[in-house]
Design a protein around this motif. Structure first.
Motif, PDB file in Angstrom:
ATOM      1  N   TYR A 175      90.605 -54.849  26.963  1.00 47.95           N
ATOM      2  CA  TYR A 175      89.669 -54.191  26.044  1.00 47.95           C
ATOM      3  C   TYR A 175      89.797 -54.789  24.642  1.00 47.95           C
ATOM      4  O   TYR A 175      88.780 -55.109  24.002  1.00 47.95           O
ATOM      5  CB  TYR A 175      89.943 -52.688  26.004  1.00 47.95           C
ATOM      6  CG  TYR A 175      89.049 -51.941  25.045  1.00 47.95           C
ATOM      7  CD1 TYR A 175      87.760 -51.559  25.426  1.00 47.95           C
ATOM      8  CD2 TYR A 175      89.486 -51.616  23.755  1.00 47.95           C
ATOM      9  CE1 TYR A 175      86.942 -50.866  24.550  1.00 47.95           C
ATOM     10  CE2 TYR A 175      88.665 -50.932  22.878  1.00 47.95           C
ATOM     11  CZ  TYR A 175      87.393 -50.556  23.275  1.00 47.95           C
ATOM     12  OH  TYR A 175      86.580 -49.885  22.392  1.00 47.95           O
ATOM     13  N   ILE A 222      86.501 -56.692  22.759  1.00 50.09           N
ATOM     14  CA  ILE A 222      85.815 -56.215  21.549  1.00 50.09           C
ATOM     15  C   ILE A 222      86.036 -57.157  20.366  1.00 50.09           C
ATOM     16  O   ILE A 222      85.337 -57.062  19.360  1.00 50.09           O
ATOM     17  CB  ILE A 222      86.227 -54.775  21.181  1.00 50.09           C
ATOM     18  CG1 ILE A 222      87.715 -54.693  20.830  1.00 50.09           C
ATOM     19  CG2 ILE A 222      85.869 -53.807  22.287  1.00 50.09           C
ATOM     20  CD1 ILE A 222      88.097 -53.348  20.229  1.00 50.09           C
ATOM     21  N   PHE A 251      79.661 -55.105  18.205  1.00 42.91           N
ATOM     22  CA  PHE A 251      79.668 -53.648  18.321  1.00 42.91           C
ATOM     23  C   PHE A 251      80.974 -53.042  17.800  1.00 42.91           C
ATOM     24  O   PHE A 251      81.266 -51.877  18.048  1.00 42.91           O
ATOM     25  CB  PHE A 251      79.465 -53.231  19.779  1.00 42.91           C
ATOM     26  CG  PHE A 251      78.190 -53.748  20.387  1.00 42.91           C
ATOM     27  CD1 PHE A 251      76.971 -53.196  20.027  1.00 42.91           C
ATOM     28  CD2 PHE A 251      78.214 -54.783  21.298  1.00 42.91           C
ATOM     29  CE1 PHE A 251      75.792 -53.656  20.580  1.00 42.91           C
ATOM     30  CE2 PHE A 251      77.041 -55.262  21.858  1.00 42.91           C
ATOM     31  CZ  PHE A 251      75.826 -54.693  21.498  1.00 42.91           C
ATOM     32  N   ASN A 252      81.757 -53.840  17.102  1.00 46.07           N
ATOM     33  CA  ASN A 252      83.060 -53.379  16.599  1.00 46.07           C
ATOM     34  C   ASN A 252      82.965 -52.097  15.781  1.00 46.07           C
ATOM     35  O   ASN A 252      83.842 -51.238  15.835  1.00 46.07           O
ATOM     36  CB  ASN A 252      83.722 -54.470  15.747  1.00 46.07           C
ATOM     37  CG  ASN A 252      84.637 -55.349  16.602  1.00 46.07           C
ATOM     38  OD1 ASN A 252      84.922 -55.016  17.751  1.00 46.07           O
ATOM     39  ND2 ASN A 252      85.070 -56.459  16.054  1.00 46.07           N
ATOM     40  N   LEU A 300      82.344 -49.113  18.410  1.00 48.90           N
ATOM     41  CA  LEU A 300      83.240 -48.922  19.547  1.00 48.90           C
ATOM     42  C   LEU A 300      84.630 -48.510  19.060  1.00 48.90           C
ATOM     43  O   LEU A 300      85.069 -48.961  17.994  1.00 48.90           O
ATOM     44  CB  LEU A 300      83.365 -50.225  20.359  1.00 48.90           C
ATOM     45  CG  LEU A 300      82.172 -50.608  21.227  1.00 48.90           C
ATOM     46  CD1 LEU A 300      82.371 -52.003  21.809  1.00 48.90           C
ATOM     47  CD2 LEU A 300      81.944 -49.601  22.353  1.00 48.90           C
ATOM     48  N   TYR A 353      91.644 -49.057  23.764  1.00 47.48           N
ATOM     49  CA  TYR A 353      91.171 -48.653  25.090  1.00 47.48           C
ATOM     50  C   TYR A 353      91.354 -47.166  25.347  1.00 47.48           C
ATOM     51  O   TYR A 353      90.492 -46.528  25.978  1.00 47.48           O
ATOM     52  CB  TYR A 353      91.910 -49.471  26.150  1.00 47.48           C
ATOM     53  CG  TYR A 353      91.608 -49.043  27.571  1.00 47.48           C
ATOM     54  CD1 TYR A 353      90.338 -49.210  28.109  1.00 47.48           C
ATOM     55  CD2 TYR A 353      92.602 -48.467  28.369  1.00 47.48           C
ATOM     56  CE1 TYR A 353      90.062 -48.827  29.414  1.00 47.48           C
ATOM     57  CE2 TYR A 353      92.330 -48.078  29.676  1.00 47.48           C
ATOM     58  CZ  TYR A 353      91.052 -48.260  30.190  1.00 47.48           C
ATOM     59  OH  TYR A 353      90.781 -47.869  31.477  1.00 47.48           O
ATOM     60  N   PHE A 371      88.677 -45.347  23.831  1.00 44.74           N
ATOM     61  CA  PHE A 371      87.449 -45.675  24.560  1.00 44.74           C
ATOM     62  C   PHE A 371      87.328 -44.824  25.826  1.00 44.74           C
ATOM     63  O   PHE A 371      86.226 -44.379  26.181  1.00 44.74           O
ATOM     64  CB  PHE A 371      87.439 -47.161  24.919  1.00 44.74           C
ATOM     65  CG  PHE A 371      86.234 -47.581  25.739  1.00 44.74           C
ATOM     66  CD1 PHE A 371      84.964 -47.594  25.182  1.00 44.74           C
ATOM     67  CD2 PHE A 371      86.384 -47.962  27.062  1.00 44.74           C
ATOM     68  CE1 PHE A 371      83.856 -47.979  25.933  1.00 44.74           C
ATOM     69  CE2 PHE A 371      85.289 -48.348  27.814  1.00 44.74           C
ATOM     70  CZ  PHE A 371      84.016 -48.365  27.248  1.00 44.74           C
ATOM     71  N   ASP A 388      86.057 -41.599  24.800  1.00 40.35           N
ATOM     72  CA  ASP A 388      84.661 -41.750  24.400  1.00 40.35           C
ATOM     73  C   ASP A 388      83.744 -41.819  25.628  1.00 40.35           C
ATOM     74  O   ASP A 388      82.683 -41.178  25.652  1.00 40.35           O
ATOM     75  CB  ASP A 388      84.513 -43.029  23.563  1.00 40.35           C
ATOM     76  CG  ASP A 388      83.079 -43.256  23.111  1.00 40.35           C
ATOM     77  OD1 ASP A 388      82.606 -42.506  22.243  1.00 40.35           O
ATOM     78  OD2 ASP A 388      82.439 -44.183  23.632  1.00 40.35           O
ATOM     79  N   LYS A 419      77.996 -49.141  26.803  1.00 43.22           N
ATOM     80  CA  LYS A 419      79.367 -48.646  26.978  1.00 43.22           C
ATOM     81  C   LYS A 419      79.733 -48.584  28.465  1.00 43.22           C
ATOM     82  O   LYS A 419      80.859 -48.913  28.855  1.00 43.22           O
ATOM     83  CB  LYS A 419      79.520 -47.280  26.337  1.00 43.22           C
ATOM     84  CG  LYS A 419      79.512 -47.306  24.808  1.00 43.22           C
ATOM     85  CD  LYS A 419      79.661 -45.895  24.232  1.00 43.22           C
ATOM     86  CE  LYS A 419      79.676 -45.919  22.717  1.00 43.22           C
ATOM     87  NZ  LYS A 419      79.794 -44.554  22.136  1.00 43.22           N
ATOM     88  N   LEU A 462      80.349 -52.074  29.608  1.00 37.47           N
ATOM     89  CA  LEU A 462      81.663 -52.499  29.128  1.00 37.47           C
ATOM     90  C   LEU A 462      82.768 -51.897  29.985  1.00 37.47           C
ATOM     91  O   LEU A 462      83.738 -52.577  30.342  1.00 37.47           O
ATOM     92  CB  LEU A 462      81.845 -52.094  27.665  1.00 37.47           C
ATOM     93  CG  LEU A 462      83.215 -52.349  27.030  1.00 37.47           C
ATOM     94  CD1 LEU A 462      83.597 -53.819  27.132  1.00 37.47           C
ATOM     95  CD2 LEU A 462      83.224 -51.888  25.570  1.00 37.47           C
TER      96      LEU A 462
END
Length: 281
Positions: free
Chosen positions: A29, A33, A40-41, A44, A48, A51, A54, A106, A109
């Protein structure tokens, strides 16, 4: 392809909540990124573990919003198999809804992280570059010529004649299995029109203004009949006469010795014929 990956990598056997899985996923991850997802830093999570929290919220919101579709949205974050099986349904859910792009991104990803993590666990080292992934999958995912022919809705004899037409010989004659890299090259050679090839890197890049064309080709089945080829040379509101059909077939038969032996053509060969025929019509 999804089912092949599931079968060959045994994706459903991996639980993403194990410590080793988390360790690999966390490293992957962080790399992603900072690389392919760096634009998209700012939206996001930086790590991880955040994430994962999220993405759980993402799926919870989907379930609460999904009141007008038949798509069953769950929270598939425990193994990659369930995520991949839902991908097409989720894509349908977001079709024509640009506001959902971030959510879909997302989920994409998440799928990518899980796939790279499973490959890393199996290869016992971090594996996330395109080359490393393809090398890992090279002999694990193979195709028979019959499977490739079925994908294009043709028979084995027609596929062999495509090889002869494109390569000058059937380079896979007598081969029972075709490796992943060979399959990807075959697909690119047959599907991508020559003028759209990105030759300097030996890769293929579809120009943005050609996306609708390639989408339509994929939807119509990716092959062209003799009639399709001839009609491409006329305006949409024109109806070629029997004489024009006959003359076009005569021209193509004289220019391409394989024309009379085929009833279906892949896009790359079809448009070579179309470009030649347009010189005379």
């Amino acid at each position: 392809m999804i089912h092949l990956i599931e079968e060959k990598l045994k994706l459903g056997n991996y639980n993403s909540n194990t410590p080793m899985y988390d360790d690999y996923a966390s490293s992957i991850y962080s790399d992603i990124i900072k690389g392919s997802f760096q634009e998209f830093n700012n939206i996001l999570p930086s790590n991880y573990y955040d994430f994962k929290i999220d993405i759980t919220t993402v799926f919870s919101n989907l379930k609460s919003q999904d009141v007008k579709t038949n798509v069953e949205i769950s929270t598939p974050i425990n193994n990659l198999s369930s995520i991949m099986e839902l991908t097409d349904d989720i894509r349908l859910l977001f079709n024509n809804n640009p506001e959902h792009f971030l959510t879909f991104m997302k989920i994409f990803l998440l799928q990518k992280i899980h796939l790279l993590t499973v490959i890393s666990l199996q290869s016992k080292k971090l594996t996330y570059t395109k080359t490393d992934v393809l090398n890992f999958l090279e002999n694990k995912i193979q195709f028979s010529q019959t499977a490739i022919a079925n994908e294009w809705d043709i028979d084995n004899d027609t596929l062999s004649r495509w090889f002869l037409a494109f390569y000058g010989e059937n380079v896979f004659e007598g081969r029972k299995r075709i490796n992943l890299s060979e399959y990807l090259k075959i697909f690119s050679d047959f599907f991508i029109i020559e003028n759209d090839e990105k030759r300097e890197t030996l890769e293929y890049m579809i120009p943005e203004d050609q996306l609708d064309f390639y989408n339509s080709v994929a939807i119509k089945g990716k092959t062209y009949s003799k009639k399709d080829i001839i009609e491409e040379c006329f305006n949409p509101d024109e109806n070629p006469s029997p004489r024009q059909y006959a003359e076009a077939k005569k021209i193509l038969s004289s220019k391409f010795n394989y024309y009379s032996e085929l009833n279906k053509f892949p896009p790359s060969i079809a448009f070579k014929l179309i470009d030649e025929l347009k010189k005379y019509i």
